[in-house]
Design an enzyme around this catalytic site. Structure first.
Site, short mmCIF file in Angstrom:
data_model
loop_
_atom_site.label_atom_id
_atom_site.label_comp_id
_atom_site.label_asym_id
_atom_site.label_seq_id
_atom_site.Cartn_x
_atom_site.Cartn_y
_atom_site.Cartn_z
N GLU A 65 0.82 -1.22 0.00
CA GLU A 65 0.00 0.00 0.00
C GLU A 65 0.86 1.28 0.00
O GLU A 65 0.42 2.32 0.48
CB GLU A 65 -0.96 0.00 1.19
CG GLU A 65 -1.86 -1.19 1.33
CD GLU A 65 -2.85 -1.40 0.19
OE1 GLU A 65 -2.87 -0.58 -0.75
OE2 GLU A 65 -3.58 -2.39 0.24
N HIS A 90 -2.60 1.74 8.71
CA HIS A 90 -3.65 0.96 8.04
C HIS A 90 -3.82 -0.36 8.78
O HIS A 90 -2.86 -1.13 8.90
CB HIS A 90 -3.29 0.73 6.57
CG HIS A 90 -4.07 -0.39 5.96
ND1 HIS A 90 -5.44 -0.49 6.10
CD2 HIS A 90 -3.69 -1.46 5.24
CE1 HIS A 90 -5.85 -1.59 5.49
NE2 HIS A 90 -4.81 -2.20 4.97
N HIS A 104 -6.58 -3.77 10.19
CA HIS A 104 -7.67 -4.67 9.84
C HIS A 104 -8.44 -5.06 11.11
O HIS A 104 -8.50 -6.23 11.47
CB HIS A 104 -7.13 -5.95 9.18
CG HIS A 104 -6.52 -5.76 7.83
ND1 HIS A 104 -6.04 -6.81 7.07
CD2 HIS A 104 -6.30 -4.65 7.08
CE1 HIS A 104 -5.56 -6.35 5.93
NE2 HIS A 104 -5.68 -5.04 5.92
N HIS A 119 -12.23 -4.42 3.57
CA HIS A 119 -10.78 -4.53 3.73
C HIS A 119 -10.30 -4.12 5.12
O HIS A 119 -9.68 -4.92 5.82
CB HIS A 119 -10.11 -3.69 2.64
CG HIS A 119 -8.63 -3.75 2.59
ND1 HIS A 119 -7.89 -3.54 1.47
CD2 HIS A 119 -7.71 -3.99 3.57
CE1 HIS A 119 -6.60 -3.65 1.75
NE2 HIS A 119 -6.47 -3.93 3.02
ZN LIG Z 1 -4.84 -4.10 4.23
#
Ligand SMILES: [Zn+2]
Length: 214
Positions: free
Chosen positions: A74, A93, A95, A157
């Site tokens: 990413e 980022h 999850h 996501h």
């Molecule tokens: Zn991810």
């Protein structure tokens, strides 16, 4: 600067330790405001094993400066967010489970508690779906965050949280996941009472001008 690399490594362990992701998923970037250099986690590595050599460094224009590892998939998302947001130096980022419930449902998370009113100042939006690592996903996330939002969900996501410092970005992660958990529980029992927009605006302003003032 070695302390930036250490700060990034600590953040990776912190993300895993706080249950904000599992295994090697998620990724983090940290900008040195003095040099403009951006420090990124490498792709697919166990956060508990990272060393300073594993950190990948780019300059503000996106040129590779240091580190032999491949950067997180990413990378474009991180560099794009930081380019668009001079007020931000840390991007996480994650999850996280409850936030992902709403990311899968495509439902923004409203500021239903005082903490989220202060940190987000309104709904946490959902960025449209894009394949992991794609330019499309990066663009959707940059658009959802805009110039104002400190967090967004990524459809099916995960989540992205921002901060002027790594500490503030982690605060954002913690409040987002707590709000998502409370909202999910509320929706199972009844209809949550919302905080009025005017009151949210007052709390956001209070947080910006009082709590975070250094
Ligand atoms: Zn991810």
């Amino acid at each position: 600067m070695e302390n930036m690399k250490q700060a990034l490594i600590e953040a990776g362990k912190n993300m895993l330790g706080r249950g904000l992701t599992v295994e090697t998923w998620g990724n983090i970037s940290l900008r040195d405001p003095q040099t403009g250099y951006i420090y990124l986690t490498p792709s697919g590595m166990n956060y508990s094993l990272l060393t300073e050599e594993d950190v990948v460094v780019f300059d503000a224009a996106g040129h590779h400066m240091e580190g032999g590892r491949r950067p997180t998939i990413e990378k474009d998302m991180h560099l794009g967010i930081l380019a668009n947001r001079p007020d931000v130096n840390a991007v996480i980022h994650t999850h996280p489970v409850y936030s992902q419930v709403f990311a899968v449902l495509g439902m923004p998370i409203p500021a239903i508690i005082d903490e989220s009113a202060q940190v987000f100042g309104g709904d946490v939006p959902v960025a449209k779906y894009g394949l992991p690592g794609s330019r499309e996903l990066a663009d959707h996330v940059i658009q959802a965050l805009g110039r104002e939002n400190n967090a967004c969900l990524m459809a099916n996501h995960g989540a992205v949280c921002l901060g002027a410092t790594m500490e503030m970005a982690f605060k954002c992660c913690a409040v987002l996941e707590m709000t998502a958990q409370i909202y999910q529980m509320c929706l199972q029992i009844g209809t949550p009472n919302l905080i009025e927009a005017e009151q949210i605006a007052v709390m956001k302003s209070l947080a910006q001008n009082y709590f975070n003032h250094k």
